[in-house]
Structures are given as structure tokens and as C-alpha cells.
Motif scaffolding. Structure first.
Motif, mmCIF file in Angstrom:
data_model
loop_
_atom_site.group_PDB
_atom_site.id
_atom_site.type_symbol
_atom_site.label_atom_id
_atom_site.label_comp_id
_atom_site.label_asym_id
_atom_site.label_seq_id
_atom_site.Cartn_x
_atom_site.Cartn_y
_atom_site.Cartn_z
ATOM 1 N N HIS A 111 0.819 -1.195 0.000
ATOM 2 C CA HIS A 111 0.000 0.000 0.000
ATOM 3 C C HIS A 111 0.861 1.257 0.000
ATOM 4 N N LEU A 112 1.916 1.219 0.811
ATOM 5 C CA LEU A 112 2.779 2.402 0.925
ATOM 6 C C LEU A 112 3.588 2.677 -0.330
ATOM 7 N N PHE A 113 4.108 1.605 -0.912
ATOM 8 C CA PHE A 113 5.191 1.820 -1.865
ATOM 9 C C PHE A 113 4.894 1.455 -3.314
ATOM 10 N N SER A 114 3.766 0.825 -3.557
ATOM 11 C CA SER A 114 3.633 0.256 -4.895
ATOM 12 C C SER A 114 3.343 1.296 -5.961
ATOM 13 N N ARG A 115 2.985 2.488 -5.551
ATOM 14 C CA ARG A 115 2.601 3.438 -6.577
ATOM 15 C C ARG A 115 3.778 4.186 -7.188
ATOM 16 N N PRO A 167 11.962 0.629 -2.349
ATOM 17 C CA PRO A 167 10.587 0.138 -2.400
ATOM 18 C C PRO A 167 10.068 0.019 -3.836
ATOM 19 N N GLY A 168 10.296 1.051 -4.623
ATOM 20 C CA GLY A 168 9.769 1.068 -5.989
ATOM 21 C C GLY A 168 10.501 0.157 -6.957
ATOM 22 N N ASP A 169 11.650 -0.383 -6.551
ATOM 23 C CA ASP A 169 12.404 -1.299 -7.422
ATOM 24 C C ASP A 169 11.781 -2.691 -7.474
ATOM 25 N N GLY A 170 10.914 -3.005 -6.481
ATOM 26 C CA GLY A 170 10.411 -4.373 -6.318
ATOM 27 C C GLY A 170 9.952 -5.051 -7.600
ATOM 28 N N PRO A 171 8.956 -4.498 -8.311
ATOM 29 C CA PRO A 171 8.433 -5.191 -9.493
ATOM 30 C C PRO A 171 9.494 -5.420 -10.579
ATOM 31 N N ALA A 172 10.315 -4.399 -10.855
ATOM 32 C CA ALA A 172 11.337 -4.545 -11.907
ATOM 33 C C ALA A 172 12.384 -5.580 -11.491
ATOM 34 N N LEU A 173 12.709 -5.590 -10.202
ATOM 35 C CA LEU A 173 13.699 -6.547 -9.705
ATOM 36 C C LEU A 173 13.164 -7.977 -9.833
ATOM 37 N N LEU A 174 11.901 -8.151 -9.462
ATOM 38 C CA LEU A 174 11.280 -9.482 -9.583
ATOM 39 C C LEU A 174 11.318 -9.959 -11.034
ATOM 40 N N ARG A 175 10.950 -9.075 -11.960
ATOM 41 C CA ARG A 175 10.975 -9.457 -13.385
ATOM 42 C C ARG A 175 12.396 -9.817 -13.814
ATOM 43 N N ALA A 176 13.370 -9.030 -13.363
ATOM 44 C CA ALA A 176 14.767 -9.266 -13.754
ATOM 45 C C ALA A 176 15.248 -10.611 -13.219
ATOM 46 N N VAL A 177 14.927 -10.900 -11.968
ATOM 47 C CA VAL A 177 15.354 -12.171 -11.367
ATOM 48 C C VAL A 177 14.702 -13.339 -12.104
ATOM 49 N N ARG A 178 13.437 -13.191 -12.422
ATOM 50 C CA ARG A 178 12.726 -14.275 -13.116
ATOM 51 C C ARG A 178 13.213 -14.446 -14.558
ATOM 52 N N PHE A 232 14.145 -2.661 0.944
ATOM 53 C CA PHE A 232 12.715 -2.343 0.885
ATOM 54 C C PHE A 232 11.985 -2.828 -0.371
ATOM 55 N N GLY A 233 12.690 -3.522 -1.263
ATOM 56 C CA GLY A 233 12.034 -3.930 -2.514
ATOM 57 C C GLY A 233 11.511 -5.358 -2.510
ATOM 58 N N LEU A 234 11.622 -6.024 -1.350
ATOM 59 C CA LEU A 234 11.315 -7.458 -1.305
ATOM 60 C C LEU A 234 9.820 -7.769 -1.385
ATOM 61 N N TRP A 235 9.014 -6.767 -1.104
ATOM 62 C CA TRP A 235 7.567 -7.010 -1.044
ATOM 63 C C TRP A 235 7.021 -7.644 -2.327
#
Ligand SMILES: [Zn+2]
Length: 432
Positions: free
Chosen positions: A26-30, A74-85, A106-109
Motif C-alpha cells: 500500500h505504501l510503496f507500490s505506486r 521500495p519502488g524497485d520491487g516489481p522490476a527486480l522481480l521481473r529481472a530475477v525471473r 525495501f524492494g522485497l515485497w
């Protein structure tokens, strides 16, 4: 490894993480993460460097799963997940936070939201680090306002549920076996008191976090809590002894080659010890703090190292940090023990000078020959005449020049932030 304190056991439970995750998303995804390309480099077999924005992530692939070092902003989370995958479909086995800063832990969410259940390892002091953040959200918002790619003040984490807490903490060192391979997580103070770094002996790779960055160690930041130059020097020495062939730094490009790495690490050690030794010698000789800083000279062979330019922090700031560590806040000048407010002092100097205009004139003259001194006069003029447009303009002009001349981003940023506030305030007070 050691048993976790009660509150952290709770923090490590699945139920707690599930609850925390909602809050964090909620805090960081935007969208504070960079939208551009994520850099991925395989620096050694099954060992990847990923740069989703301003910070680097290390990923070690094993047969059992992935060991990931740091998790970004926090905001790196989605891009990092895609990169790892994009490099592996193995489960996320373990995550190590190299320290509790916003750009690392903070990007682990995104991974947890995607159903990953990693063990999260951090040094035990990281718990105190997060707890300190909970006490000082306003202060952190001010200090980190201009973190590139970072977060805005109102987004700074403040509640216990805003953090993804470690599930395992350690004191000095923790040994891991993942997929039949040995990894070591070491502690050593440096930029913070909760630093951890990872050594993969079979790959000869170190994931160093911010203990290695490609510029002068950030051991002096004027707006932050105590840094640890002495221990940082020791950590660099310890790393050098392991003879790594690749270092994944917390920021900047990977360092390759045993000789280049040894050269960089030994120079970090020598550079920091030089500053610490100078400072302690000055304190022991009863020197004034200003004089200790003013007499600091960095030998050319240290200052000229291509991987250690003072483009972020400054040797002077590191020196002051060592002074703060070993002595009190008083600078040794009697008038500063119980001082009159600066505004009152400035008004008195302006009166003695025959008016603010004399100070302005002299500040502008000195700006060509001695910018440091010009800054004192310009600030005195501005404090004495905060509503005087000429004093304000002199302040803006002189400090703008100072900021332009300044090579260290940390100092440059402080100058520009304050100047921007002065300009905004002036614009607000103009008749509309
Ligand atoms: Zn960092």
C-alpha cells in the motif's frame, strides 16, 4: 546466528509478514521505481549483478534456489522481480540485507506478494536501525528528500508494519549451505553499524553492499548518524585477505580481477586510516576541531585513486565524523558553549559594519578569491537582513557559486536544497 528477541520472532512469522506485506504494498507500490531498462550482467557462473535503478542487487543461483543480496528501493520491487525471473525460475531461498537503508532493504515485497518465502538474514543491529526509523520519520523525510529515485517525505516508513523484518539475525558471521554450496555472511561496521557482506568462496565473489561503491567511502555524511571509518578500514582489509576475483558493489559497476580489487581495498584501508590517525592525533594534542579539519591533507596517491574520488562524501566530513565519535559536541570556542542565536550575532556584525550592504559588498568581492570566507559574510548578511532582497540575492549568488565549485554530491545537494527553500519562501512572500 542467534535467537531473535521476542518482537522479532513475531516479525519473522508468516502471519506477521502477510500483514506487513499489505501495508508495504500500500505504501510503496505506486511507482517510485525507475521505469527504464534493468541492467543484468553475469559476472561469474550463475552469479548475476542486477541494477534496477540506483542500487545493485547480487543473485547467486544454486541447485536449491537463489541467494539474493539486497532488495533495492521500495519502488524497485516489481522490476527486480521481473529481472530475477528472467535469469532463473528457481525459488528465492535466502535474502541478505547488507544494511537497513531505504535503497537496500525495501524492494522485497514484490517477491513475497508473488508467493516467495525466503529466509531474510540481516545483522542484529538492523532491528535497531528500523526502530530508529520508526522514531524519526519526519527527520528522515527531510534528510532523504532528494535521494535519487527515492521516496518522498510522506512515504517514509514509520510503522512497524512498513518494514519487511529479517527472519534471522546474526552477530559476527553466519555460514550458509545452499544447494550444497558454502556461503559466508560477515558483519563489519562501515556506512552503518548493521553492515553485512557476503563471501562466496567457491566463486571467489564478494557482494559488498555499500562497503564498496567506486568512490570515497560514505563515512562522513553531515546529516546522518555516526559512521565507522575505522571499522570500514578493517573490513576492506579482511575482504582483501580473501583474494576475491569479483566484487559486486552496492552502487556502481562490478570490480573484476584480483589485483585491481586488492589495490582498491588496500587503498580504502589506507585512506580511511590516514583520516582517522590525523583526527585522533589532533584530538590527543588538544587541537580545536576546526584546526584538525583545516590541517587534514590527503596524500596524492590516495586522493588520485580512480575508484576513490571524493565525488559523494568528503575527507573533511569523515574527519568531523571521527571527531564526533570521540568527543562532545562543543567545538572548543568559548562563545559557542552558550551562544547567542546566530541571527542576533549577525545583526550585531551588520550594525558594526555600518549596515548589511557593507557585508554584501565584501561577500561579493571575496567570492572571486576566497569562496569559503565569502559564504560566511553572505550568510551573516542574510541572517541580519532576511527580508532584504539584496541580502537574499547575495546569499543565493554566493552559495550558488559555491555549489557549482563543489565536487562532492553530498555538499552540493545540501547547498542546493537550502537555496531552493530560500527561493520558494521569497516567491511566497512576493505580493501577488
Ligand atoms: Zn546504498
Amino acid at each position: 546466528m542467534q535467537p531473535l528477541p521476542e518482537h522479532t520472532k513475531a516479525a519473522g512469522s508468516a502471519a506477521f509478514i502477510g500483514f506487513a506485506l499489505d501495508q508495504v504494498v500500500h505504501l510503496f507500490s505506486r511507482g517510485h521505481g525507475p521505469g527504464g531498462e534493468v541492467e543484468i550482467i553475469e559476472v561469474a557462473p550463475r552469479t548475476h549483478y542486477i541494477r534496477p535503478g540506483i542500487v545493485n542487487i547480487g543473485v547467486f543461483e544454486t541447485d536449491e534456489g537463489l541467494l539474493m543480496v539486497d532488495a533495492g528501493l521500495p519502488g524497485d520491487g516489481p522490476a527486480l522481480l521481473r529481472a530475477v525471473r528472467s535469469i532463473s525460475d528457481k525459488p528465492l531461498h535466502t535474502v541478505v540485507y547488507t544494511h537497513g537503508h531505504l535503497d537496500h532493504a525495501f524492494g522485497l515485497w514484490s517477491f513475497l506478494e508473488a508467493g516467495e518465502t525466503p529466509t531474510i538474514i540481516a545483522h542484529e543491529n538492523l532491528l535497531r536501525h528500523f526502530e530508529r526509523y520508526m522514531k524519526t520519520p519526519g527527520l528522515n523525510a527531510v534528510i532523504n528528500k532528494q535521494l535519487p529515485g527515492g521516496t518522498e517525505g510522506k512515504m517514509w516508513p514509520a510503522q512497524r508494519t512498513d518494514f519487511l523484518w529479517p527472519t534471522v539475525t546474526f552477530t559476527d558471521k553466519i555460514d550458509l549451505e545452499i544447494g550444497g554450496e558454502h556461503f559466508e555472511v560477515h558483519h563489519g561496521k562501515g556506512e552503518t553499524d548493521d553492515c553485512a557482506w557476503v563471501w562466496a568462496p567457491e566463486r571467489r565473489v564478494i557482494a559488498a553492499g555499500d562497503l564498496v561503491t567506486g568512490y570515497l567511502p560514505n563515512a562522513g555524511n553531515p546529516r546522518k548518524v555516526q559512521r565507522y571509518a575505522e571499522e570500514w578500514a578493517d573490513v576492506a582489509e579482511t575482504m582483501a585477505r580473501l583474494r576475491p576475483e569479483v566484487i559486486l558493489p552496492g552502487h556502481g559497476v562490478p570490480v573484476r580481477g584480483e589485483k585491481a580489487i586488492r589495490d582498491e581495498l588496500s587503498t580504502i584501508t589506507a585512506y580511511l586510516r590516514h583520516i582517522v590517525d590525523h583526527t585522533l592525533a589532533g584530538l590527543n594534542a588538544g587541537m580545536l576541531h576546526d584546526d584538525i579539519v583545516d590541517t587534514l591533507r590527503i596524500p596524492d596517491e590516495l586522493a588520485a585513486h580512480p575508484r576513490l574520488p571524493a565525488i559523494y562524501d568528503k575527507p573533511e566530513f569523515i574527519c568531523r565524523n571521527v571527531i564526533r565519535r570521540y568527543s562532545g559536541w562543543w567545538d572548543g570556542y568559548l562563545a559557542d558553549l552558550l551562544p547567542a542565536p546566530r541571527r542576533e550575532q549577525a545583526a550585531e556584525y551588520a550594525t558594526l559594519a555600518g549596515g548589511v550592504n557593507t557585508l554584501i559588498e565584501r561577500a561579493n568581492q571575496l567570492a572571486d578569491t576566497n569562496i569559503r570566507l565569502a559564504c560566511h559574510l553572505a550568510e551573516t548578511a542574510f541572517l541580519a537582513g532576511p527580508d532584504d532582497p539584496a541580502a537574499r540575492q547575495c546569499y543565493l549568488d554566493v552559495f550558488t557559486r559555491r555549489a557549482e565549485l563543489e565536487p562532492a554530491l553530498m555538499a552540493k545537494t545540501i547547498f542546493s536544497e537550502v537555496l531552493q527553500r530560500v527561493q520558494e519562501r521569497a516567491a511566497d512572500s512576493e505580493p501577488k
